[in-house]
Design a protein around this motif. Structure first.
Motif, PDB file in Angstrom:
ATOM      1  N   ALA A   1       4.347  17.124   3.167  1.00  0.00           N
ATOM      2  CA  ALA A   1       3.048  17.101   3.723  1.00  0.00           C
ATOM      3  C   ALA A   1       2.020  16.487   2.830  1.00  0.00           C
ATOM      4  O   ALA A   1       2.149  16.602   1.421  1.00  0.00           O
ATOM      5  CB  ALA A   1       2.880  18.634   4.067  1.00  0.00           C
ATOM      6  N   ILE A   2       1.118  16.039   3.353  1.00  0.00           N
ATOM      7  CA  ILE A   2      -0.255  15.469   2.749  1.00  0.00           C
ATOM      8  C   ILE A   2      -1.216  16.630   2.566  1.00  0.00           C
ATOM      9  O   ILE A   2      -1.750  17.196   3.799  1.00  0.00           O
ATOM     10  CB  ILE A   2      -0.829  14.306   3.350  1.00  0.00           C
ATOM     11  N   PRO A   3      -1.705  17.251   1.541  1.00  0.00           N
ATOM     12  CA  PRO A   3      -2.739  18.183   1.337  1.00  0.00           C
ATOM     13  C   PRO A   3      -3.965  17.787   1.917  1.00  0.00           C
ATOM     14  O   PRO A   3      -4.209  16.599   1.956  1.00  0.00           O
ATOM     15  CB  PRO A   3      -2.685  18.470   0.004  1.00  0.00           C
ATOM     16  N   TYR A   4      -4.885  18.920   2.374  1.00  0.00           N
ATOM     17  CA  TYR A   4      -6.286  18.509   2.695  1.00  0.00           C
ATOM     18  C   TYR A   4      -7.156  19.036   1.419  1.00  0.00           C
ATOM     19  O   TYR A   4      -7.239  20.041   1.075  1.00  0.00           O
ATOM     20  CB  TYR A   4      -6.752  19.201   3.970  1.00  0.00           C
ATOM     21  N   VAL A   5      -7.736  17.709   0.903  1.00  0.00           N
ATOM     22  CA  VAL A   5      -8.542  18.270  -0.526  1.00  0.00           C
ATOM     23  C   VAL A   5     -10.071  17.743  -0.332  1.00  0.00           C
ATOM     24  O   VAL A   5     -10.074  16.636   0.184  1.00  0.00           O
ATOM     25  CB  VAL A   5      -8.092  17.734  -1.693  1.00  0.00           C
TER      26      VAL A   5
ATOM     27  N   ASN B   1       6.925  14.368  -2.410  1.00  0.00           N
ATOM     28  CA  ASN B   1       8.030  13.580  -2.541  1.00  0.00           C
ATOM     29  C   ASN B   1       7.851  11.989  -2.884  1.00  0.00           C
ATOM     30  O   ASN B   1       8.742  11.510  -3.893  1.00  0.00           O
ATOM     31  CB  ASN B   1       9.120  13.494  -1.163  1.00  0.00           C
ATOM     32  N   LYS B   2       6.844  11.543  -2.288  1.00  0.00           N
ATOM     33  CA  LYS B   2       6.393  10.037  -2.859  1.00  0.00           C
ATOM     34  C   LYS B   2       5.732   9.959  -4.182  1.00  0.00           C
ATOM     35  O   LYS B   2       6.005   9.162  -4.947  1.00  0.00           O
ATOM     36  CB  LYS B   2       5.196   9.613  -1.842  1.00  0.00           C
ATOM     37  N   ARG B   3       5.004  11.254  -4.452  1.00  0.00           N
ATOM     38  CA  ARG B   3       4.482  11.168  -5.943  1.00  0.00           C
ATOM     39  C   ARG B   3       5.585  11.188  -6.886  1.00  0.00           C
ATOM     40  O   ARG B   3       5.423  10.380  -7.913  1.00  0.00           O
ATOM     41  CB  ARG B   3       3.525  12.631  -6.041  1.00  0.00           C
ATOM     42  N   LYS B   4       6.392  11.910  -6.934  1.00  0.00           N
ATOM     43  CA  LYS B   4       7.657  11.852  -7.731  1.00  0.00           C
ATOM     44  C   LYS B   4       8.357  10.707  -7.841  1.00  0.00           C
ATOM     45  O   LYS B   4       8.861  10.235  -8.922  1.00  0.00           O
ATOM     46  CB  LYS B   4       8.767  12.882  -7.362  1.00  0.00           C
TER      47      LYS B   4
ATOM     48  N   LYS C   1       0.956  -1.235   0.240  1.00  0.00           N
ATOM     49  CA  LYS C   1       0.287   0.048   0.111  1.00  0.00           C
ATOM     50  C   LYS C   1       0.764   1.121   0.067  1.00  0.00           C
ATOM     51  O   LYS C   1       1.586   1.413   0.861  1.00  0.00           O
ATOM     52  CB  LYS C   1      -0.843   0.119   1.089  1.00  0.00           C
ATOM     53  N   ILE C   2       0.843   2.054  -0.925  1.00  0.00           N
ATOM     54  CA  ILE C   2       1.480   3.288  -1.282  1.00  0.00           C
ATOM     55  C   ILE C   2       0.940   4.474  -0.792  1.00  0.00           C
ATOM     56  O   ILE C   2       1.413   5.415  -0.510  1.00  0.00           O
ATOM     57  CB  ILE C   2       2.241   3.339  -2.483  1.00  0.00           C
ATOM     58  N   ILE C   3      -0.471   4.075  -0.752  1.00  0.00           N
ATOM     59  CA  ILE C   3      -1.366   5.491  -0.029  1.00  0.00           C
ATOM     60  C   ILE C   3      -2.332   4.601   0.858  1.00  0.00           C
ATOM     61  O   ILE C   3      -3.119   3.666   0.123  1.00  0.00           O
ATOM     62  CB  ILE C   3      -2.164   5.971  -1.190  1.00  0.00           C
ATOM     63  N   ASP C   4      -2.542   5.142   2.211  1.00  0.00           N
ATOM     64  CA  ASP C   4      -3.214   4.224   2.965  1.00  0.00           C
ATOM     65  C   ASP C   4      -4.139   5.260   3.789  1.00  0.00           C
ATOM     66  O   ASP C   4      -3.546   5.754   4.623  1.00  0.00           O
ATOM     67  CB  ASP C   4      -2.734   3.382   3.666  1.00  0.00           C
ATOM     68  N   LEU C   5      -5.492   5.209   3.778  1.00  0.00           N
ATOM     69  CA  LEU C   5      -6.530   5.931   4.368  1.00  0.00           C
ATOM     70  C   LEU C   5      -6.090   5.790   5.976  1.00  0.00           C
ATOM     71  O   LEU C   5      -6.308   6.706   6.821  1.00  0.00           O
ATOM     72  CB  LEU C   5      -7.959   5.645   4.111  1.00  0.00           C
ATOM     73  N   LYS C   6      -5.941   4.400   6.352  1.00  0.00           N
ATOM     74  CA  LYS C   6      -5.712   4.172   7.662  1.00  0.00           C
ATOM     75  C   LYS C   6      -4.630   4.909   8.487  1.00  0.00           C
ATOM     76  O   LYS C   6      -4.389   4.786   9.628  1.00  0.00           O
ATOM     77  CB  LYS C   6      -5.743   2.600   7.847  1.00  0.00           C
ATOM     78  N   LYS C   7      -3.541   5.096   7.435  1.00  0.00           N
ATOM     79  CA  LYS C   7      -2.508   5.666   8.096  1.00  0.00           C
ATOM     80  C   LYS C   7      -2.548   7.163   8.380  1.00  0.00           C
ATOM     81  O   LYS C   7      -2.112   7.834   9.304  1.00  0.00           O
ATOM     82  CB  LYS C   7      -1.323   5.543   7.149  1.00  0.00           C
ATOM     83  N   ASN C   8      -3.539   7.841   7.511  1.00  0.00           N
ATOM     84  CA  ASN C   8      -3.855   9.469   7.671  1.00  0.00           C
ATOM     85  C   ASN C   8      -5.085   9.624   6.810  1.00  0.00           C
ATOM     86  O   ASN C   8      -5.320   9.267   5.535  1.00  0.00           O
ATOM     87  CB  ASN C   8      -2.674  10.284   7.242  1.00  0.00           C
ATOM     88  N   ASN C   9      -6.101  10.186   7.690  1.00  0.00           N
ATOM     89  CA  ASN C   9      -7.419  10.571   6.739  1.00  0.00           C
ATOM     90  C   ASN C   9      -7.193  11.496   5.718  1.00  0.00           C
ATOM     91  O   ASN C   9      -8.277  11.429   4.795  1.00  0.00           O
ATOM     92  CB  ASN C   9      -8.336  11.213   7.673  1.00  0.00           C
TER      93      ASN C   9
END
Length: 453
Positions: free
Chosen positions: A116-120, A135-138, A76-84
């Protein structure tokens, strides 16, 4: 004596609430309000049906989310359970294998805050999306396939939940305090304020106050519009002073956003308490951005001040994952709690010296100027509370950036549509009158304002 007794309690409760996913509607909001009710027993949960028309708006379907992630292989490279914040709020259901280009269209990140993770959010238009550190997206492999999974639901017969505390005083006249409960896993914006206000409710229920106190916990914009729509006569009749509380837990200087005409009793009290501090900040109403917009809107005109520390949009952690528990501490929260106590005590203890709210300004300095007649046109907003601009394609559906220049003018034309002239509004905004008139004509074309001589 423990100097930060309430501050420590507030911090502990914020920590408990932080993992819960909140939005405009849903079980996360109810769970959060029930936790706040454990602080202030008189807090009531009010439910308003999805699909209900409130002025120009409709309460959206109730949204709930069980799980969401993006996988590459078994990881899992993106996981809601780690950050809403990883999930765009109100995302629709999906379970697909996508290539990089297909996935990338639905990703949001912040280039100048790469860790940082943005809030959208996308509340009112069906879509899905994920937020990720830049950084992870790149580093995502452009040749890989990605498993995208969102298990969400929309209940058309669901509800939006609002919290309300009412403390009866000797008089029916009320002090209104409000805040928002729709922001997931951010501390300053917005968890600090609702927890502080819950403890304020608990504090004043034990005291005899002259004025009644009404504390509201609202999903931003739609919650305020709904509550005003259903309770306007009562609010207007009993209003004594009002304060919307936002971004109230960081270490910034105490600040306020004035009411629309900066001439109400709410302004007077807030300024008096602010000036007890060596350093403070007062923002004019044109820089509003939270629910003060709805209270002060033409046709409503309930003069509510916004109280804040560092104003929304002005701190580097705003609307991203850096707005976490490191942004505050018990000492800072205690100071914010004490500030609100002073505001309420000032109103209760000095009621004999109250000055009546001044009538709002009908014109500034344009009457005696040799202006072109088109700049003397008066602006009259046609809705009560802010209109739903997105359904007219006048405002973006995805909340991923601050206002553009035209949006800034557009919103303020609506806010100052009490009969002020184009020239007067341009002076308030410090914009060219021709620029303001152009936006006003667009709003008139969309039947949101009238322009009269």
């Amino acid at each position: 004596m423990n100097k930060h007794k309430e501050g420590k309690k507030i911090y502990k409760k914020i920590k408990q609430l932080f993992p819960i996913n909140r939005s405009l509607t849903g079980e996360g909001n109810r769970k959060s309000l029930k936790i706040l009710k454990s602080i202030s027993k008189q807090l009531r949960l009010l439910e308003f049906k999805s699909g209900t028309k409130v002025y120009d708006w409709v309460i959206p379907p109730e949204w709930n989310i069980k799980d969401a992630y993006v996988k590459c292989g078994n990881k899992k490279i993106i996981d809601l359970k780690k950050n809403n914040l990883h999930l765009v709020s109100y995302s629709e259901k999906i379970n697909q294998i996508l290539n990089y280009d297909e996935l990338n269209k639905h990703l949001y990140s912040i280039k100048n805050k790469p860790s940082a993770i943005p809030y959208v959010t996308s509340y009112y238009k069906k879509r899905w999306g994920f937020c990720i550190e830049h950084n992870k997206r790149k580093k995502l492999d452009k040749h890989e396939k990605y498993h995208v999974f969102i298990d969400s639901s929309f209940k058309k017969n669901g509800n939006m939940t609002i919290g309300e505390i009412f403390i009866k005083g000797k008089t029916t006249k009320e002090i209104i305090l409000s805040t928002n409960i729709c922001h997931p896993s951010m501390i300053n914006n917005e968890l600090c304020a609702p927890v502080i206000l819950s403890y304020i409710g608990n504090f004043f229920k034990k005291k005899k106050t002259y004025y009644s106190i009404r504390i509201l916990f609202l999903p931003e914009t739609i919650g305020a519009i709904t509550y005003i729509n259903k309770n306007y006569r009562k609010l207007r009749k009993n209003f004594q002073a009002g304060f919307h509380v936002s971004c109230f837990g960081d270490k910034g200087k105490f600040s306020m956003i004035s009411t629309k005409y900066n001439n109400s009793y709410s302004d007077f009290v807030a300024k008096k308490i602010l000036k007890e501090n060596k350093d403070f900040k007062i923002y004019p109403f044109k820089y509003c951005g939270s629910d003060e917009r709805q209270y002060n809107f033409p046709g409503i005109n309930i003069p509510v001040v916004t109280l804040t520390r560092t104003k929304f949009g002005k701190f580097k952690e705003y609307h991203n994952s850096d707005d976490n528990l490191r942004i505050t501490n018990p000492q800072t929260l205690q100071k914010s709690f004490n500030f609100l106590i002073k505001i309420i005590d000032e109103i209760n203890n000095n009621r004999k010296n109250i000055t009546k709210n001044l009538s709002h300004i009908k014109s500034l300095d344009s009457n005696n100027l040799n202006l072109k007649s088109k700049y003397k046109l008066k602006v009259f907003s046609k809705t009560k509370c802010e209109p739903f601009l997105s359904k007219r394609n006048l405002y973006r559906h995805v909340s991923d950036s601050l206002l553009t220049n035209d949006e800034f003018i557009m919103f303020n034309l609506l806010y100052y549509g009490d009969g002020l002239k184009i020239y007067d509004i341009s002076k308030i905004l410090k914009k060219n009158p021709s620029e303001v008139l152009s936006v006003a004509k667009m709003l008139k074309k969309n039947k949101l304002v009238d322009l009269k001589r």
